[in-house]
Design an enzyme around this catalytic site. Structure first.
Site, PDB file in Angstrom:
ATOM      1  N   LEU A   1       0.839  -1.191   0.000  1.00 57.35           N
ATOM      2  CA  LEU A   1       0.000   0.000   0.000  1.00 57.35           C
ATOM      3  C   LEU A   1       0.881   1.250   0.000  1.00 57.35           C
ATOM      4  O   LEU A   1       1.869   1.331   0.722  1.00 57.35           O
ATOM      5  CB  LEU A   1      -0.905   0.009   1.242  1.00 57.35           C
ATOM      6  CG  LEU A   1      -2.058  -1.002   1.235  1.00 57.35           C
ATOM      7  CD1 LEU A   1      -2.774  -0.982   2.591  1.00 57.35           C
ATOM      8  CD2 LEU A   1      -3.048  -0.714   0.120  1.00 57.35           C
TER       9      LEU A   1
ATOM     10  N   LYS B   1      14.034  10.737  -0.404  1.00 59.57           N
ATOM     11  CA  LYS B   1      14.243  11.970   0.357  1.00 59.57           C
ATOM     12  C   LYS B   1      14.912  11.678   1.694  1.00 59.57           C
ATOM     13  O   LYS B   1      15.685  12.497   2.201  1.00 59.57           O
ATOM     14  CB  LYS B   1      12.916  12.716   0.569  1.00 59.57           C
ATOM     15  CG  LYS B   1      12.193  13.083  -0.713  1.00 59.57           C
ATOM     16  CD  LYS B   1      13.106  13.744  -1.723  1.00 59.57           C
ATOM     17  CE  LYS B   1      12.608  13.648  -3.139  1.00 59.57           C
ATOM     18  NZ  LYS B   1      12.681  12.335  -3.765  1.00 59.57           N
TER      19      LYS B   1
ATOM     20  N   HIS C   1      10.361  38.806   6.919  1.00 57.78           N
ATOM     21  CA  HIS C   1      11.817  38.995   6.961  1.00 57.78           C
ATOM     22  C   HIS C   1      12.356  38.514   8.310  1.00 57.78           C
ATOM     23  O   HIS C   1      11.735  38.756   9.350  1.00 57.78           O
ATOM     24  CB  HIS C   1      12.147  40.484   6.801  1.00 57.78           C
ATOM     25  CG  HIS C   1      13.603  40.788   6.945  1.00 57.78           C
ATOM     26  ND1 HIS C   1      14.516  40.563   5.943  1.00 57.78           N
ATOM     27  CD2 HIS C   1      14.304  41.283   8.007  1.00 57.78           C
ATOM     28  CE1 HIS C   1      15.710  40.924   6.363  1.00 57.78           C
ATOM     29  NE2 HIS C   1      15.625  41.355   7.607  1.00 57.78           N
TER      30      HIS C   1
END
Length: 465
Positions: free
Chosen positions: A38, A51, A444
């Site tokens: 699955l 990854k 920022h």
């Protein structure tokens, strides 16, 4: 008697299992058929475990450069077996997660080989040879794809690998040849280079990652060469001889000369083959183009009640495209009116070092399509967060329609750009113009400020370069 459902999904990859979940949410009685694991290739042998491997390589890379951050790390080494074990553990955890999602959504799972016997029926044969007949008003085919072999160099798992072998290497390569520089080839080249192998990449086209913007390709090639890789473009592997301790490859260079080089291992990454054979499609007369199923914008095939999604259909062959198609098909089957997917709004990501991400048209493709363009380019070196991270390599490029301000494409290379690209994807999907991007406030200090600056640069308004 056959088990009867509103929908059967053949294949449980990121397209199939998402289609099943969405259909169940919409009140349909759903079954899913899976022959192996699955979650399919992506979760078990593709996107996710790669990854995990790349993350290990990334940390290893940073540890080797600890002094750049004022830190001391000595005696650093890599344990490839432990790296692979971690990757497989991540895949196992997510496989169990999909199993839980099937139970949670009351989706019946049939493990075994599925074969269509009609547009609304299929037979499942389990590992013991037992068969189960299933019928449904609708069937979604989501059987995915597999790696393409080279006719003269079929993968054996020992010296010649596909991506699947490369994820569970029997040993660490010393000198690695990677054939093909698409996302899969470049990711494994990056991984093994960071882990200490000597890597050569051979690409038959005139530049690496050829689907990307030309400036991205050029920047990546320069970066990979700086990291020690050998990059050969406009080149081809003509012959591979396998020996006891490695392989010898005959490589034809761009200038036409052929030279033989020795390598310990080869990774073949030259595309995919759709898994459309031997599942009953031929007898049903399903329209196929070069092995891939032809579908309409709602993922219907030409056979009533039969749908297709993911890597067995038209490109791009990406997990997130398959998942979204699964949602579209499920909603259409349930009687809804989903929006068709625009391929130009599908982002692509390559998790090499540095990362690449893009969405929409390249500058060249936009010009070919007849657009007058405004192009913005902003470098990482102009961003405070990038400098603080020690990641000042890269840039962000945006391409706008000069007449309307429509964002035609965005292209990035550098740290964490795979996380940034979705901002532009939302903008494209929402049909935002340069004005909305300019008027948005970006926090920022973040890397995302470069997205703002790139838009400003397209209109001669960049503030920090």
């Amino acid at each position: 008697m056959a088990d009867t459902y509103d929908l059967i999904v053949l294949g449980s990859g990121p397209g199939g299992y998402v289609a099943a979940i969405r259909a169940s949410q919409l009140g349909l009685k759903v079954a899913i058929v899976e022959r192996e694991l699955l979650g399919g290739i992506c979760l078990n042998w593709g996107c996710i475990p790669t990854k995990a491997l790349l993350r290990s390589a990334e940390i290893y890379h940073y540890m080797q450069h600890a002094k750049d951050y004022g830190l001391i790390a000595e005696g650093i080494s890599a344990d490839i077996a432990a790296v692979v074990k971690r990757s497989r553990g991540v895949a196992k955890q997510l496989n169990q997660g999909v199993t839980h999602l099937m139970k949670k959504n009351k989706i019946t799972v049939h493990m075994g080989e599925g074969k269509l016997t009609a547009a609304n029926a299929l037979t499942v044969t389990d590992k013991d040879g037992k068969t189960t007949e299933l019928t449904a008003k609708n069937i979604i085919v989501a059987t995915g794809a597999r790696a393409r072999d080279l006719p003269f160099a079929k993968a054996d798992g020992k010296r010649i690998w596909t991506y699947r072998h490369a994820m569970v290497p029997p040993e660490m390569p010393t000198k690695l040849l990677v054939i093909g520089s698409g996302a899969i080839g470049i990711e494994f080249a990056s991984f093994y280079n960071d882990m200490g192998a000597e890597v050569t990449v051979v690409e038959m086209l005139d530049r690496i990652v050829p689907v990307e913007d030309a400036e991205i390709s050029a920047f990546l090639e320069k970066s990979l060469k700086k990291q020690g890789m050998t990059i050969m473009t406009g080149a081809g592997v003509e012959k591979i001889d396998i020996g006891a301790n490695g392989v010898t490859a005959s490589i034809k260079a761009k200038d036409g000369t052929v030279a033989s080089s020795a390598f310990s291992h080869v990774i073949v990454a030259v595309g995919i083959v759709p898994n459309t054979e031997n599942i009953g499609l031929e007898a049903l007369g399903v329209a196929i183009d070069r092995g891939f199923l032809k579908t309409d914008p709602m993922c219907r095939t030409n056979v009533a009640g039969l749908w297709a999604i993911g890597d067995i259909t038209a490109p791009p062959w990406l997990a997130h495209k398959a998942s979204h198609e699964g949602v579209i098909a499920a909603e259409a089957i349930a009687g809804g009116h989903p929006h068709a997917m625009d391929p130009k709004n599908i982002p692509g990501c390559t998790y090499c070092h540095p990362q690449i991400a893009s969405v929409g048209l390249t500058e060249a493709k936009a010009k070919e399509a007849g657009y007058a363009v405004k192009v913005g380019n902003f470098p990482f070196i102009g961003n405070g967060k990038a400098i603080a991270l020690g990641e000042a390599e890269g840039f962000i490029k945006t391409v706008f329609d000069a007449k309307t301000g429509e964002l035609l494409g965005a292209h990035m290379i550098g740290a964490e750009v795979t996380e940034l690209i979705q901002g532009y994807t939302i903008g494209k999907t929402g049909e935002l113009t340069e004005a909305e991007f300019m008027e948005s406030v970006f926090p920022h200090p973040t890397l995302s400020e470069m997205m703002h600056e790139s838009v400003l640069a397209a209109y001669g308004r960049a503030l920090h370069i």
